[in-house]
Design a protein around this motif. Structure first.
Motif, PDB file in Angstrom:
ATOM      1  N   SER A   1       0.989  -1.358   0.218  1.00  0.00           N
ATOM      2  CA  SER A   1       0.229   0.133  -0.229  1.00  0.00           C
ATOM      3  C   SER A   1       1.078   1.249   0.103  1.00  0.00           C
ATOM      4  N   PRO A   2       0.840   1.868  -1.196  1.00  0.00           N
ATOM      5  CA  PRO A   2       1.663   3.226  -1.062  1.00  0.00           C
ATOM      6  C   PRO A   2       1.336   4.322   0.290  1.00  0.00           C
ATOM      7  N   ARG A   3       0.484   4.292   0.470  1.00  0.00           N
ATOM      8  CA  ARG A   3      -0.699   5.350   1.220  1.00  0.00           C
ATOM      9  C   ARG A   3      -0.054   5.055   3.072  1.00  0.00           C
ATOM     10  N   LEU A   4       0.181   4.143   2.761  1.00  0.00           N
ATOM     11  CA  LEU A   4       1.054   3.118   4.354  1.00  0.00           C
ATOM     12  C   LEU A   4       2.057   3.300   4.221  1.00  0.00           C
ATOM     13  N   ALA A   5       2.955   2.764   2.874  1.00  0.00           N
ATOM     14  CA  ALA A   5       3.990   4.044   2.844  1.00  0.00           C
ATOM     15  C   ALA A   5       4.518   4.843   3.352  1.00  0.00           C
ATOM     16  N   CYS A   6       3.016   5.771   2.862  1.00  0.00           N
ATOM     17  CA  CYS A   6       3.773   7.501   3.243  1.00  0.00           C
ATOM     18  C   CYS A   6       3.335   7.396   5.240  1.00  0.00           C
ATOM     19  N   GLY A   7       2.568   6.555   5.841  1.00  0.00           N
ATOM     20  CA  GLY A   7       2.297   6.689   7.052  1.00  0.00           C
ATOM     21  C   GLY A   7       3.893   6.191   7.582  1.00  0.00           C
ATOM     22  N   LEU A   8       4.255   5.176   7.341  1.00  0.00           N
ATOM     23  CA  LEU A   8       5.829   4.768   7.846  1.00  0.00           C
ATOM     24  C   LEU A   8       6.901   5.945   7.529  1.00  0.00           C
ATOM     25  N   LEU A   9       6.616   6.105   6.099  1.00  0.00           N
ATOM     26  CA  LEU A   9       7.750   7.533   6.324  1.00  0.00           C
ATOM     27  C   LEU A   9       8.036   8.566   7.713  1.00  0.00           C
ATOM     28  N   ILE A  10       6.517   9.461   7.227  1.00  0.00           N
ATOM     29  CA  ILE A  10       5.838  10.531   8.349  1.00  0.00           C
ATOM     30  C   ILE A  10       6.498   9.949   9.428  1.00  0.00           C
ATOM     31  N   GLY A  11       6.218   8.820  10.176  1.00  0.00           N
ATOM     32  CA  GLY A  11       6.392   8.093  11.190  1.00  0.00           C
ATOM     33  C   GLY A  11       7.819   7.887  11.739  1.00  0.00           C
ATOM     34  N   THR A  12       8.760   7.383  10.706  1.00  0.00           N
ATOM     35  CA  THR A  12       9.606   7.190  11.246  1.00  0.00           C
ATOM     36  C   THR A  12      11.013   9.027  11.422  1.00  0.00           C
ATOM     37  N   LEU A  13      10.032   9.356  10.391  1.00  0.00           N
ATOM     38  CA  LEU A  13      11.298  10.748   9.928  1.00  0.00           C
ATOM     39  C   LEU A  13      10.587  11.951  11.395  1.00  0.00           C
ATOM     40  N   THR A  14       8.714  11.986  11.879  1.00  0.00           N
ATOM     41  CA  THR A  14       8.642  12.123  13.227  1.00  0.00           C
ATOM     42  C   THR A  14       9.419  11.782  14.105  1.00  0.00           C
ATOM     43  N   GLY A  15       9.286  10.387  14.680  1.00  0.00           N
ATOM     44  CA  GLY A  15      10.043  10.009  15.507  1.00  0.00           C
ATOM     45  C   GLY A  15      11.842   9.650  15.967  1.00  0.00           C
ATOM     46  N   ASN A  16      12.523  10.117  14.655  1.00  0.00           N
ATOM     47  CA  ASN A  16      14.116  10.560  14.799  1.00  0.00           C
ATOM     48  C   ASN A  16      14.448  12.050  15.246  1.00  0.00           C
ATOM     49  N   VAL A  17      13.348  13.370  14.399  1.00  0.00           N
ATOM     50  CA  VAL A  17      13.306  13.999  15.066  1.00  0.00           C
ATOM     51  C   VAL A  17      12.908  14.741  15.947  1.00  0.00           C
ATOM     52  N   ILE A  18      12.422  14.630  16.761  1.00  0.00           N
ATOM     53  CA  ILE A  18      11.964  14.381  18.038  1.00  0.00           C
ATOM     54  C   ILE A  18      12.833  13.668  19.116  1.00  0.00           C
TER      55      ILE A  18
ATOM     56  N   THR B   1       4.053  -4.747  10.078  1.00  0.00           N
ATOM     57  CA  THR B   1       4.012  -3.702   8.932  1.00  0.00           C
ATOM     58  C   THR B   1       3.129  -3.142   8.632  1.00  0.00           C
ATOM     59  N   PHE B   2       1.991  -3.881   9.598  1.00  0.00           N
ATOM     60  CA  PHE B   2       0.104  -3.148   9.156  1.00  0.00           C
ATOM     61  C   PHE B   2       0.212  -3.550   7.975  1.00  0.00           C
ATOM     62  N   ALA B   3       1.028  -4.478   6.914  1.00  0.00           N
ATOM     63  CA  ALA B   3       0.805  -4.491   5.514  1.00  0.00           C
ATOM     64  C   ALA B   3       0.061  -6.064   5.379  1.00  0.00           C
ATOM     65  N   THR B   4      -0.294  -6.791   4.752  1.00  0.00           N
ATOM     66  CA  THR B   4      -1.035  -7.553   4.203  1.00  0.00           C
ATOM     67  C   THR B   4      -0.725  -9.013   3.546  1.00  0.00           C
ATOM     68  N   GLY B   5      -0.291  -9.996   2.560  1.00  0.00           N
ATOM     69  CA  GLY B   5       0.078 -10.098   1.372  1.00  0.00           C
ATOM     70  C   GLY B   5       1.128 -11.277   1.621  1.00  0.00           C
ATOM     71  N   ALA B   6       1.231 -12.027   0.985  1.00  0.00           N
ATOM     72  CA  ALA B   6       2.257 -12.878   0.962  1.00  0.00           C
ATOM     73  C   ALA B   6       3.553 -12.355   0.389  1.00  0.00           C
ATOM     74  N   LEU B   7       3.549 -11.439  -0.480  1.00  0.00           N
ATOM     75  CA  LEU B   7       4.372 -10.524  -1.433  1.00  0.00           C
ATOM     76  C   LEU B   7       5.536  -9.685  -0.676  1.00  0.00           C
ATOM     77  N   ALA B   8       4.560  -9.059   1.105  1.00  0.00           N
ATOM     78  CA  ALA B   8       4.873  -8.134   2.004  1.00  0.00           C
ATOM     79  C   ALA B   8       6.020  -8.825   2.392  1.00  0.00           C
ATOM     80  N   GLY B   9       5.173 -10.030   3.042  1.00  0.00           N
ATOM     81  CA  GLY B   9       5.569 -11.438   4.071  1.00  0.00           C
ATOM     82  C   GLY B   9       7.313 -11.408   3.174  1.00  0.00           C
ATOM     83  N   ALA B  10       6.950 -11.852   2.061  1.00  0.00           N
ATOM     84  CA  ALA B  10       8.179 -12.186   1.636  1.00  0.00           C
ATOM     85  C   ALA B  10       9.490 -11.165   1.549  1.00  0.00           C
ATOM     86  N   LEU B  11       9.286 -10.138   1.142  1.00  0.00           N
ATOM     87  CA  LEU B  11       9.898  -8.592   1.286  1.00  0.00           C
ATOM     88  C   LEU B  11      10.749  -8.662   1.952  1.00  0.00           C
ATOM     89  N   ILE B  12       9.704  -8.859   3.262  1.00  0.00           N
ATOM     90  CA  ILE B  12      10.043  -9.058   5.477  1.00  0.00           C
ATOM     91  C   ILE B  12      11.347 -10.130   5.392  1.00  0.00           C
TER      92      ILE B  12
END
Length: 303
Positions: A45-62, A176-187
Motif C-alpha cells: 500500500s503506497p498509502r501505508l508507505a507514506c505513513g511509515l515515512l511520516i512516522g519514522t521521520l517524526t520519531g527521529n526528529v523528536i 508493518t500493518f501490511a497484508t499478503g505473501a509478497l509483503a511478507g516475503a520482502l520482510i
C-alpha cells in the motif's frame, strides 16, 4: 569539493540511520532490512508507505530534540520505529487521509516521548521497550477515531503445503500493518539480509503461530490469510538469542495472550509479542540465575 563530499557523506549517514530505524521494527539494526521493509509496505500500500515515512521521520526528529548526543537508544536508532508503528496504525484504522496524517504525526510524537520515558523505567529491570510505546498511544486514540467499516470477507483458500507456505510468509506482513505473501516475503528477505537465521526464526514463528491458532479454533480462512502469525514471529525473533526452548515458549505464550486479548474485544496489535517476550526474558533470567547488568536492547542485534 571537500565540503560537498562531506555533505554527501553526512546525508548518506543520515539515510542509513533512517533505514536502520525502520529495520528496528523487526528488531534488526540494519539498513538493508529497513529498505526492504519499506519496499514491502510500498508494494502492499503506497498509502501505508507514506505513513511509515511520516512516522519514522517524526520519531527521529523528536529523538534528536529530547536525547543527548551519544545516548544509547539514539545511537542504536531505537526511537524512529515506534513513531513509524504509531503512524502506520493511524493510516490503517483511519480512512480519511488528512485526518490519518494528522493523527500519525501526533501519535508518532507521543510514542517517541513515551519511548524515552519507558526506556529509562524498563532499563531498571533490563527489559527492552519493544513496540510498547506505539501500542499504548494507539490504544489511547483507537476507540475514539477508528473506523469500523466492513473490510470485506476473507476468501476461502484450500488447505495444503503451498497455501500453508504462503500463509507463513503472509504472517510477517502484519508486522508493518501490511497484508499478503509478497509483503511478507520482502520482510523475510530483509531479515535474511541482516542474518539468515533471523528469517528462519521469523518464518518458523509465523507458521507455528498459525498452527496454534488453528488448533485453538481460529477459522481456516483467517489462518491461511496470514493474520495469525505476526506476534508469534516477533516473539521468536526476540527470544531466539536466549535459546531454542525459550523461543518456542515465547511463540506459545504470544499465541495464548493474543487469543485472550482478542476474546476481550481489544485490538491486540503487537501487545502479545511484547508481553510474551518480557515474560520469557524474565523466565530465562530466573532459571539461569543471571544477576549481571546487561544491555536492555540486547535483542535488537547490530549488523
Amino acid at each position: 569539493m571537500s565540503s560537498a563530499l562531506h555533505s554527501h557523506a553526512a546525508f548518506g549517514s543520515q539515510l542509513r540511520s533512517f533505514a536502520r530505524a525502520i529495520g528496528q521494527i523487526v528488531l534488526q539494526r540494519n539498513a538493508a532490512t529497513g529498505a526492504l521493509l519499506f519496499l514491502a509496505v510500498l508494494c502492499a500500500s503506497p498509502r501505508l508507505a507514506c505513513g511509515l515515512l511520516i512516522g519514522t521521520l517524526t520519531g527521529n526528529v523528536i529523538s534528536v530534540i529530547i536525547e543527548d548526543d551519544g545516548a544509547p537508544a539514539l545511537r542504536d536508532d531505537l526511537y524512529g520505529f515506534n513513531g513509524a508503528l504509531a503512524a502506520l496504525a493511524a493510516f490503517t484504522f483511519i480512512g480519511d487521509a488528512s485526518q490519518a496524517a494528522a493523527v500519525a504525526i501526533v501519535a508518532a510524537m507521543f510514542a517517541t516521548f513515551l519511548a524515552s520515558k519507558l526506556t529509562r523505567i524498563l532499563a531498571r529491570y533490563r527489559l527492552p521497550v519493544f513496540s510498547s510505546p506505539a501500542i499504548i498511544v494507539t490504544w489511547c486514540w483507537l476507540p475514539l477515531l477508528a473506523e469500523r467499516g466492513d473490510t470485506g470477507a476473507i476468501p476461502q483458500v484450500a488447505a495444503g503445503f503451498v497455501p500453508m507456505l504462503e500463509a507463513a510468509f503472509a504472517g510477517l506482513a502484519p508486522i508493518t500493518f501490511a497484508t499478503g505473501a509478497l509483503a511478507g516475503a520482502l520482510i523475510a528477505a530483509g531479515l535474511f539480509a541482516s542474518r539468515p537465521s533471523q528469517a528462519g526464526w521469523a518464518l518458523a514463528g509465523s507458521a507455528l503461530g498459525a498452527m496454534l491458532h488453528a488448533l485453538g479454533g481460529a477459522n481456516d480462512a483467517v489462518v491461511l490469510s496470514g493474520a495469525c502469525g505476526f506476534n508469534a514471529a516477533l516473539a521468536a525473533l526476540a527470544a531466539a538469542p536466549l535459546g531454542k526452548r525459550y523461543a518456542l515458549v515465547a511463540i506459545v505464550a504470544a499465541v495464548l495472550i493474543e487469543r485472550m486479548i482478542d476474546c476481550a474485544g481489544i485490538a491486540a496489535l503487537t501487545a502479545p509479542f511484547v508481553l510474551a517476550s518480557w515474560a520469557v526474558i524474565v523466565l530465562e533470567r530466573r532459571l539461569s540465575g543471571s544477576s549481571k547488568q546487561g544491555d536492555s536492547h540486547v535483542v535488537h542485534p547490530h549488523a
